[in-house]
Design an enzyme around this catalytic site. Structure first.
Site, mmCIF file in Angstrom:
data_model
loop_
_atom_site.group_PDB
_atom_site.id
_atom_site.type_symbol
_atom_site.label_atom_id
_atom_site.label_comp_id
_atom_site.label_asym_id
_atom_site.label_seq_id
_atom_site.Cartn_x
_atom_site.Cartn_y
_atom_site.Cartn_z
ATOM 1 N N ASP A 14 -10.327 3.865 10.506
ATOM 2 C CA ASP A 14 -9.523 2.870 11.218
ATOM 3 C C ASP A 14 -9.937 2.657 12.661
ATOM 4 O O ASP A 14 -9.101 2.434 13.533
ATOM 5 C CB ASP A 14 -8.020 3.205 11.125
ATOM 6 C CG ASP A 14 -7.458 2.831 9.769
ATOM 7 O OD1 ASP A 14 -7.488 1.649 9.427
ATOM 8 O OD2 ASP A 14 -7.013 3.738 9.035
ATOM 9 N N ASP B 90 -9.025 -3.976 2.081
ATOM 10 C CA ASP B 90 -9.068 -3.341 3.396
ATOM 11 C C ASP B 90 -10.502 -2.864 3.574
ATOM 12 O O ASP B 90 -11.006 -2.061 2.778
ATOM 13 C CB ASP B 90 -8.076 -2.173 3.457
ATOM 14 C CG ASP B 90 -8.068 -1.500 4.827
ATOM 15 O OD1 ASP B 90 -9.160 -1.154 5.327
ATOM 16 O OD2 ASP B 90 -6.981 -1.311 5.395
ATOM 17 N N GLU C 276 -2.915 -3.249 -2.295
ATOM 18 C CA GLU C 276 -4.035 -2.689 -1.524
ATOM 19 C C GLU C 276 -4.459 -1.330 -2.064
ATOM 20 O O GLU C 276 -3.750 -0.339 -1.938
ATOM 21 C CB GLU C 276 -3.604 -2.562 -0.048
ATOM 22 C CG GLU C 276 -4.676 -1.985 0.853
ATOM 23 C CD GLU C 276 -4.201 -1.823 2.303
ATOM 24 O OE1 GLU C 276 -2.995 -2.009 2.561
ATOM 25 O OE2 GLU C 276 -5.036 -1.501 3.154
ATOM 26 N N HIS D 289 -7.494 -6.791 5.119
ATOM 27 C CA HIS D 289 -7.178 -5.929 6.250
ATOM 28 C C HIS D 289 -8.523 -5.617 6.880
ATOM 29 O O HIS D 289 -9.296 -4.833 6.337
ATOM 30 C CB HIS D 289 -6.517 -4.626 5.768
ATOM 31 C CG HIS D 289 -5.036 -4.719 5.664
ATOM 32 N ND1 HIS D 289 -4.242 -3.640 5.385
ATOM 33 C CD2 HIS D 289 -4.197 -5.776 5.840
ATOM 34 C CE1 HIS D 289 -2.974 -4.021 5.383
ATOM 35 N NE2 HIS D 289 -2.915 -5.312 5.642
ATOM 36 N N LYS E 167 -7.481 1.856 -2.569
ATOM 37 C CA LYS E 167 -8.181 2.712 -1.613
ATOM 38 C C LYS E 167 -8.958 3.790 -2.354
ATOM 39 O O LYS E 167 -8.576 4.187 -3.451
ATOM 40 C CB LYS E 167 -7.096 3.321 -0.727
ATOM 41 C CG LYS E 167 -7.515 4.298 0.299
ATOM 42 C CD LYS E 167 -6.414 4.441 1.337
ATOM 43 C CE LYS E 167 -6.910 5.323 2.462
ATOM 44 N NZ LYS E 167 -6.071 5.304 3.621
ATOM 45 N N TRP F 6 0.866 -1.181 0.000
ATOM 46 C CA TRP F 6 0.000 0.000 0.000
ATOM 47 C C TRP F 6 0.902 1.230 0.000
ATOM 48 O O TRP F 6 1.844 1.306 0.784
ATOM 49 C CB TRP F 6 -0.912 0.050 1.240
ATOM 50 C CG TRP F 6 -1.658 1.359 1.286
ATOM 51 C CD1 TRP F 6 -2.732 1.720 0.520
ATOM 52 C CD2 TRP F 6 -1.361 2.507 2.110
ATOM 53 N NE1 TRP F 6 -3.110 3.006 0.809
ATOM 54 C CE2 TRP F 6 -2.292 3.513 1.777
ATOM 55 C CE3 TRP F 6 -0.393 2.773 3.076
ATOM 56 C CZ2 TRP F 6 -2.295 4.769 2.384
ATOM 57 C CZ3 TRP F 6 -0.388 4.029 3.691
ATOM 58 C CH2 TRP F 6 -1.337 5.013 3.354
ATOM 59 N N HIS G 84 -11.603 0.758 3.206
ATOM 60 C CA HIS G 84 -11.154 1.529 2.050
ATOM 61 C C HIS G 84 -12.168 1.747 0.946
ATOM 62 O O HIS G 84 -11.805 2.089 -0.169
ATOM 63 C CB HIS G 84 -9.918 0.857 1.437
ATOM 64 C CG HIS G 84 -8.674 1.099 2.217
ATOM 65 N ND1 HIS G 84 -7.416 0.840 1.738
ATOM 66 C CD2 HIS G 84 -8.495 1.608 3.464
ATOM 67 C CE1 HIS G 84 -6.514 1.162 2.650
ATOM 68 N NE2 HIS G 84 -7.142 1.614 3.709
ATOM 69 N N ASP H 226 -12.432 6.196 6.009
ATOM 70 C CA ASP H 226 -11.433 5.205 6.414
ATOM 71 C C ASP H 226 -10.842 5.589 7.763
ATOM 72 O O ASP H 226 -9.672 5.929 7.870
ATOM 73 C CB ASP H 226 -10.342 5.142 5.333
ATOM 74 C CG ASP H 226 -9.233 4.161 5.681
ATOM 75 O OD1 ASP H 226 -9.547 3.121 6.284
ATOM 76 O OD2 ASP H 226 -8.068 4.436 5.356
ATOM 77 N N ASP I 22 -6.275 -4.448 10.616
ATOM 78 C CA ASP I 22 -5.653 -3.154 10.315
ATOM 79 C C ASP I 22 -6.514 -2.021 10.848
ATOM 80 O O ASP I 22 -7.465 -1.592 10.188
ATOM 81 C CB ASP I 22 -5.437 -2.992 8.799
ATOM 82 C CG ASP I 22 -4.716 -1.686 8.474
ATOM 83 O OD1 ASP I 22 -4.187 -1.054 9.411
ATOM 84 O OD2 ASP I 22 -4.675 -1.292 7.294
HETATM 85 C C1 RNT Z 1 -3.630 2.607 4.896
HETATM 86 C C2 RNT Z 1 -3.619 1.150 4.633
HETATM 87 C C3 RNT Z 1 -2.385 0.424 5.108
HETATM 88 C C4 RNT Z 1 -1.903 0.912 6.445
HETATM 89 C C5 RNT Z 1 -0.768 0.111 7.038
HETATM 90 C C6 RNT Z 1 -0.096 0.857 8.132
HETATM 91 O O1 RNT Z 1 -4.815 3.206 4.567
HETATM 92 O O2 RNT Z 1 -4.749 0.569 5.185
HETATM 93 O O3 RNT Z 1 -2.602 -0.941 5.092
HETATM 94 O O4 RNT Z 1 -2.928 0.952 7.368
HETATM 95 O O5 RNT Z 1 0.120 -0.257 6.063
HETATM 96 ZN ZN ZN Z 2 -4.843 -1.573 5.222
#
Ligand code: RNT
Ligand code: ZN
Length: 426
Positions: free
Chosen positions: A301, A264, A231, A291, A233, A190, A267, A299, A333
């Site tokens: 997290d 992810d 990955e 993820h 997004k 990513w 994302h 996003d 993640d």
């Molecule tokens: C970021 C991605 C990625 C990170 C990590 C730290 O939006 O999700 O995977 O969270 O690599």
């Molecule tokens: Zn991620």
């Protein structure tokens, strides 16, 4: 007041009842538990220190948005590993280790692009000790060689070459770790590259990213030990107008070049169903990595909890018999520095574990029979009934058998851990 935890006799009795209940649907709970053990969930080391890494750079900008300042974050490798061990004590899952290149521990300081497998010796020994397979990410962020938020797609050739080198060496590190641990390391790529405002040169950025990836993946390595995944997004903070590595870009690139794709779950657009992607993409790419994250409006997290999206991911994987494939990997993640970082890991692991177990106990056959017979009311209602089947009795039994606290009792152990281990770190 301590958290309630049922005693052994209650746990066993509840399990026997649940076993009969599921048997009536043709589900063997012992077999489900045996399958549960075979599915690894990787713990993302990077949540333990808010994605800071161990390199000492002055004034670097972080491309991962982490908010909060809860005390007790790990400050070095030994503390991070100590925290991971605590998390694993409180989860009955089969754990994998999610690494980033920013957590290398070289004996003498080195550039990130020059890391080799020996710079991860302590992590490899840790993985060995705990019988963990490993997942890896080159950290294309939080570094002085990031220029205007770009790495692999940068218009600055010196910057781009730096990160290409990091990518090439990252794959070699993965292969060497996989060979030593006899596992398949999922190498996730990513990169945050993009622009805050409208670009007049989308083509230029994408051409450069494509060329960088071509160079990184040119080397043929042993795919018994390595699975490369990309990955994508929708956007990041400071990349609202343009993300070079969008989903379309990476799905197309992965399909054409026989690489894997990473979903992810934070994302996508908030109303998009990411579980729906599995059957759409898996047949055309060489691997699939997850993820697991909880996006709230964007996003964000947030720490993983049990929500419908998470359950649907595991249902889809179970229904297609993808839970145990050598080209599918599941990892966590998320990062939220407002809560104890170990508590967050455990909460996420247990949420993923419960979703996995629920999927394994799903009466899929009956659901699909109802659908095939055109009985859509039955399909709908049975799916809803599934939410209240006695999965938790099986879960408690699993925890108890593995010597993991049953019910919410793990929170009592976290109270002690943060008081005695994390808070004194200052
Ligand atoms: C970021 C991605 C990625 C990170 C990590 C730290 O939006 O999700 O995977 O969270 O690599
Ligand atoms: Zn991620």
């Amino acid at each position: 007041m301590r958290m309630y935890s049922p005693n052994a006799a209650t746990i066993q009795k509840n399990y026997e009842d649940a076993k009969q209940y599921f048997a009536a649907y043709g589900i063997d709970t012992d077999a489900a538990l045996a399958q549960f053990e075979k599915v690894g969930i990787s713990i993302h080391s990077w949540a333990g220190d808010d994605v800071k890494g161990f390199e000492k750079h002055e004034n670097v900008h972080s491309e991962n948005t982490v908010t909060g300042n809860y005390p007790g974050a790990a400050r070095n490798g030994d503390e991070l590993r100590q925290d991971l061990e605590q998390a694993m004590r409180l989860s009955p899952c089969t754990h994998r280790l999610g690494l980033q290149s920013m957590y290398a521990e070289p004996t003498t300081p080195k550039e990130r692009c020059d890391y080799g497998v020996e710079d991860f010796r302590k992590w490899i020994d840790f993985a060995k000790k705990h019988h963990m397979a490993v997942d890896y990410n080159v950290s294309y962020f939080t570094h002085p060689m990031m220029k205007d938020g770009c790495s692999l797609a940068s218009p600055d050739e010196e910057v781009r070459q730096y990160w290409i080198k990091a990518g090439i060496n990252g794959r070699r590190i993965c292969e060497a770790i996989g060979r030593e641990l006899n596992c398949r390391v999922f190498n996730n790529t990513w990169a945050p590259d993009g622009t805050k405002d409208n670009t007049a040169d989308r083509w230029g950025y994408r051409r450069r990213l494509q060329d960088s990836l071509d160079q990184i993946f040119a080397e043929k390595l042993d795919d018994r030990y390595l699975c490369d995944c990309l990955e994508g997004k929708v956007f990041s903070i400071a990349n609202e107008c343009f993300t070079v590595g969008s989903h379309d870009f990476y799905i197309a690139y992965a399909a054409k070049n026989n690489l894997g794709y990473t979903i992810d779950t934070g994302h996508y657009h908030p109303t998009e169903n990411y579980a729906d992607k599995i059957s759409a993409v898996y047949p055309f790419v060489s691997g699939l990595m997850f993820h697991l994250s909880r996006g709230v409006r964007w996003d964000s997290d947030h720490t993983l909890i049990q929500d419908d999206g998470l359950y649907q991911v595991f249902q889809e994987l179970k229904r297609a018999d993808l839970l145990n494939r050598e080209n599918v990997a599941i990892g966590l993640d998320f990062f939220d520095a407002q809560v104890n970082r170990v508590t967050a890991w455990v909460c996420g692991l247990r949420a993923a574990g419960k979703a996995l177990l629920s999927a394994l106990l799903e009466p899929t056959k009956q659901l699909q029979e109802a659908e095939a017979a055109g009985n859509l009311g039955k399909r709908m209602a049975l799916l809803d009934e599934c939410k209240n089947m006695p999965v938790n009795a099986v879960w408690d039994y699993l925890c108890w058998k593995k010597g993991v606290p049953v019910g919410a009792a793990w929170l009592d152990e976290m109270d002690v851990y943060e008081r005695e281990v994390q808070f004194p770190r200052g």
